[in-house]
Write an enzyme that holds these catalytic residues in place. Structure first.
Site, PDB file in Angstrom:
ATOM      1  N   ASP A 151       0.868  -1.169   0.000  1.00 19.89           N
ATOM      2  CA  ASP A 151       0.000   0.000   0.000  1.00 19.89           C
ATOM      3  C   ASP A 151       0.912   1.229   0.000  1.00 19.89           C
ATOM      4  O   ASP A 151       2.105   1.143   0.321  1.00 19.89           O
ATOM      5  CB  ASP A 151      -0.946  -0.007   1.208  1.00 19.89           C
ATOM      6  CG  ASP A 151      -2.164   0.898   0.978  1.00 19.89           C
ATOM      7  OD1 ASP A 151      -2.110   1.749   0.058  1.00 19.89           O
ATOM      8  OD2 ASP A 151      -3.160   0.769   1.707  1.00 19.89           O
TER       9      ASP A 151
HETATM   10  C1  BGC Z   1      -5.077   3.183   0.016  1.00 16.31           C
HETATM   11  C2  BGC Z   1      -5.169   2.172  -1.094  1.00 16.31           C
HETATM   12  C3  BGC Z   1      -5.033   2.869  -2.427  1.00 16.31           C
HETATM   13  C4  BGC Z   1      -3.705   3.614  -2.449  1.00 16.31           C
HETATM   14  C5  BGC Z   1      -3.422   4.318  -3.755  1.00 16.31           C
HETATM   15  C6  BGC Z   1      -3.876   4.097  -0.112  1.00 16.31           C
HETATM   16  O1  BGC Z   1      -3.991   5.165   0.758  1.00 16.31           O
HETATM   17  O2  BGC Z   1      -5.061   2.532   1.271  1.00 16.31           O
HETATM   18  O3  BGC Z   1      -6.382   1.481  -1.022  1.00 16.31           O
HETATM   19  O4  BGC Z   1      -5.139   1.954  -3.474  1.00 16.31           O
HETATM   20  O5  BGC Z   1      -3.727   4.579  -1.413  1.00 16.31           O
HETATM   21  O6  BGC Z   1      -4.214   5.422  -3.905  1.00 16.31           O
END
Ligand code: BGC
Length: 737
Positions: free
Chosen positions: A283
């Site tokens: 993530d």
């Molecule tokens: C989130 C993810 C997301 C990623 C990219 C993160 O803050 O937890 O679910 O895909 O950002 O935007």
């Protein structure tokens, strides 16, 4: 150039391409044998990895933030499209760029990085789960996959499946409920739909990322057995069904180790036990080391230049490779996994092609999802459906004259034409508070006639009451916004909405409440209103879907994928310290309290009566279930249930089969099917039970075992209302893999 000439030129181009393609392929196959689609994805990946330099390999295992700005304010990398992630192409080897976009409800457009661009939004993931229809999840996935592909993306960061352990979790709307089987089947089908469009789907957030409070520091504490039988089982079922090209490891720690460097999660379970062949990406901000993370099973660092403390998979990893802390073989494996997924999903053969999408058709997909997934919670004295001839309708609150609410954070979809209600606070992350342009009021007006529908904002209670008094029917839209990075402090509707509903209900006996929420909320006024419809965050087709249900053009058939508690006192953890920025968050959260008994299983085991149980939902008709017949062949169990529509309208029933293993605390869902029946019609419905839901995970031998003995099989209208059990004897033994 006139239309005809342009079309003619295009035809010549296509013909030329058609002739050139086999020649080009043959040439490519000789010098670039990995381009041969006849080879397996693994073979193609092996051939390609063998030709890559170390620099090229290191290039593949990091993505960059694909939008302008970001935490460190860098410009958008050249070639990126304005999205969450980007890995530039390697033209020398014919490797296409990875263009990664959020996510679960549709193609996101972070901070308007692609000005003027819009997309279609499905309703909440919970609404899709509430359809209990894998084919609907598939169609939704296919729709957003196609929109992604048509905008130039080949990876969607979609496939949210963290279990709902707490109704306060700000991201529940991105997920698929509290039950591992329902969530696994629905998200697995959703992933299949996305990948049918040659777009890799990313199941996330692996794992046990079940609260947003302190999400980057909190440690989820849970025994291996409980984890395997709950949160991990949901992932296991979805991965087996949907075959996602990638898995996103989560921000939190699990039993003390960051999820993105947790060997038990990434290697022992995911790659060794489940034999997952795809790649794990972190993530955004979830990578905390190089050698430790890589050796634990992380394959790609996401946007580390902006979100991580260091660009771990750059210099630190090079050093670790030089020092022998990470082997070249492991580097090859990381790259192999990424390329393998790209080949398997067709990213080389079917590059995304920018083109307009069919907005009307896509909106219908979103609408149909909500029509099958909105849950009718209450309908006293047949308040609903309303007659199309209703003399006057008061529409009150929640900006129902303009649109429908969406959940916030990285998943938010910007509609074409922009936010239907711009400027509400917070306008910055995890805002802006977004409304999809699908006004329920207009949809109601299109059924009863414009002159019969009037609107009052809910903030002026006296005005709303006056309107309700002079109307035949009052529909109050109540809302509670939720979003990524924060949890609700409590389940109360804010902004005096409870008072509004009570006052309107007093003024008009035909008061209907439509909820646009992340899930369960307190309903102190429940007994005072005629009907309640949970419409989740309704998405781009929300307006017509809600109106069609209210006026009986669609018979509601959604069933809750989450338990609706009476109060937070009933939950395993009454308090969530730090929620909504109040108080100091705990360093860890103890999920061993309920273990694998998530949601309804906790309620049953502890003999607590929720307000509405998992699996609950009303229809405008009624169904009866006959005595189930159970047939077992080894550990394959099939249950056949006679179902009859005993009412006066066509409708759909969900056959829910629950099983209680010998010595278990509570029965749990082991199979389900949704069946549509005309008024008076009956049908035998056969449901296959998922063997893992009959078994338990044995941590000593690391496998699934049937305890053996008499299993009680129930058909329920929900988890709390189960019919008479039928016993089936199963022999003890290990489950076949
Ligand atoms: C989130 C993810 C997301 C990623 C990219 C993160 O803050 O937890 O679910 O895909 O950002 O935007």
């Amino acid at each position: 150039m006139n239309k005809r000439t342009r079309a003619g030129l295009r035809l010549v181009g296509v013909l030329a391409m058609g002739l050139a393609a086999p020649l080009a392929l043959a040439a490519a196959s000789a010098s670039q044998p990995w381009m041969n689609p006849k080879f397996s994805p693994d073979k193609r990946a092996d051939l390609l990895v063998s030709k890559m330099t170390q620099a090229e390999k290191l290039h593949m295992i990091r993505s960059y933030f694909g939008s302008p700005g970001g935490p460190k304010g860098f410009p958008m990398p050249k070639g990126a499209l304005g999205s969450a992630g980007y890995v530039p192409a390697i033209p020398r080897l014919g490797i296409p760029a990875l263009q990664e976009s959020d996510a679960g409800m549709g193609v996101a457009n972070p901070h308007g990085a692609r000005p003027g661009d819009g997309a279609t939004s499905l309703p909440s993931g919970l609404a899709t789960a509430a359809t209990w229809t894998p084919q609907i999840a598939y169609k939704g996935g296919k729709m957003i996959g196609h929109e992604a592909w048509s905008k130039g993306f080949n990876i969607l960061l979609a496939g949210g499946i963290d279990l709902v352990r707490d109704p306060r979790n700000g991201r529940n709307f991105e997920y698929a409920g509290e039950d591992p089987l329902l969530a696994g089947e629905m998200v697995g089908s959703f992933i299949k739909g996305i990948q049918s469009q040659h777009v890799i789907s990313t199941i996330k957030h692996y794992a046990v990322n079940d609260q947003e409070t302190a999400r980057t520091t909190v440690s989820a504490v849970i025994s291996k057995k409980a984890m395997r039988e709950s949160d991990l089982l949901a992932f296991e079922i979805a991965i087996a069904k949907g075959d996602p090209g990638s898995v996103m490891c989560s921000y939190n720690k699990v039993n003390g180790d960051w999820a993105c460097e947790n060997k038990y999660l990434l290697t022992d379970v995911l790659k060794d036990d489940w034999k997952y062949p795809g790649f794990v990406m972190s993530d955004w901000g979830g990578t905390h080391s190089s050698a430790k993370a890589v050796n634990a099973g992380l394959d790609q660092e996401s946007a580390g230049e902006q979100f991580d403390d260091k660009e771990w998979f750059d210099k630190p990893l090079k050093q670790d490779l030089a020092d022998g802390k990470v082997s070249e073989k492991r580097l090859d494996d990381m790259v192999h996994r990424i390329l393998r997924s790209m080949f398997a999903v067709g990213l080389f053969e079917h590059p995304p092609t920018k083109q307009p999408v069919n907005r009307a058709a896509d909106k219908r997909v979103a609408q149909h999802t909500l029509e099958a997934g909105a849950v009718l919670l209450r309908n006293e004295h047949d308040t609903l459906p309303l007659a199309s001839s209703t003399a006057s309708v008061a529409v009150i609150g929640a900006h129902a004259d303009k649109g429908v609410l969406a959940g916030g954070g990285s998943s938010v979809v910007v509609p074409w034409g922009g936010n239907a209600v711009p400027g509400l606070k917070p306008t910055e992350w995890p805002g802006p508070i977004m409304y999809q342009r699908s006004a329920p009021m207009a949809a109601i007006a299109s059924i009863v006639g414009k002159s019969k529908v009037h609107f009052a904002e809910g903030d002026d209670i006296a005005k709303a009451v006056a309107l309700a008094k002079r109307s035949k029917v009052a529909v109050v839209f109540a809302q509670k916004w939720a979003g990524e990075s924060f949890d609700w402090v409590n389940l109360k509707l804010d902004d005096n909405q409870d008072q509004l509903i009570e006052a309107v209900a007093k003024a008009n006996p035909n008061t209907i409440v439509v909820l646009e929420t992340n899930g369960p909320v307190d309903m102190p006024w429940l007994d005072q209103v005629g009907a309640v419809l949970e419409a989740w965050y309704p998405g781009s087709g929300g307006g017509p879907a809600i109106a069609n249900i209210l006026f009986g053009k669609v018979n509601p058939s959604g069933r809750l994928p989450v338990t609706w508690p009476r109060s937070l006192d009933q939950l395993p953890r009454k308090d969530l310290p730090g929620a909504g920025g109040h108080g100091t968050p705990d360093k860890s959260v103890d999920y061993n309290i309920e273990g694998a008994d998530v949601g309804y299983r906790w309620f049953i085991a502890k003999d607590k009566q929720p307000l509405f149980s998992f699996g609950y939902g009303l229809s405008y008709t009624q169904f009866s279930h006959g005595t189930p017949k159970v047939a077992a062949h080894g550990h394959q169990v099939k249950v056949t249930v006679p179902v009859q529509n005993t009412g006066k309208r066509a409708g759909a029933d969900v056959v829910q089969v629950y099983v209680k293993a010998p010595g278990a605390d509570a029965p749990h869902l082991a199979g389900f099917d949704k069946v549509s029946l005309k008024a008076g019609a009956s049908q035998g419905v056969t449901v296959s039970l998922h063997p893992k839901l009959l078994a338990e995970f044995d941590t000593a031998s690391d496998d699934w075992r049937i305890a053996g003995g008499d299993y009680q099989v129930y058909v329920g209208s929900d988890a709390e209302h189960l019919g008479q059990p039928v016993n089936v004897h199963l022999a003890a033994g290990k489950l076949a893999p």
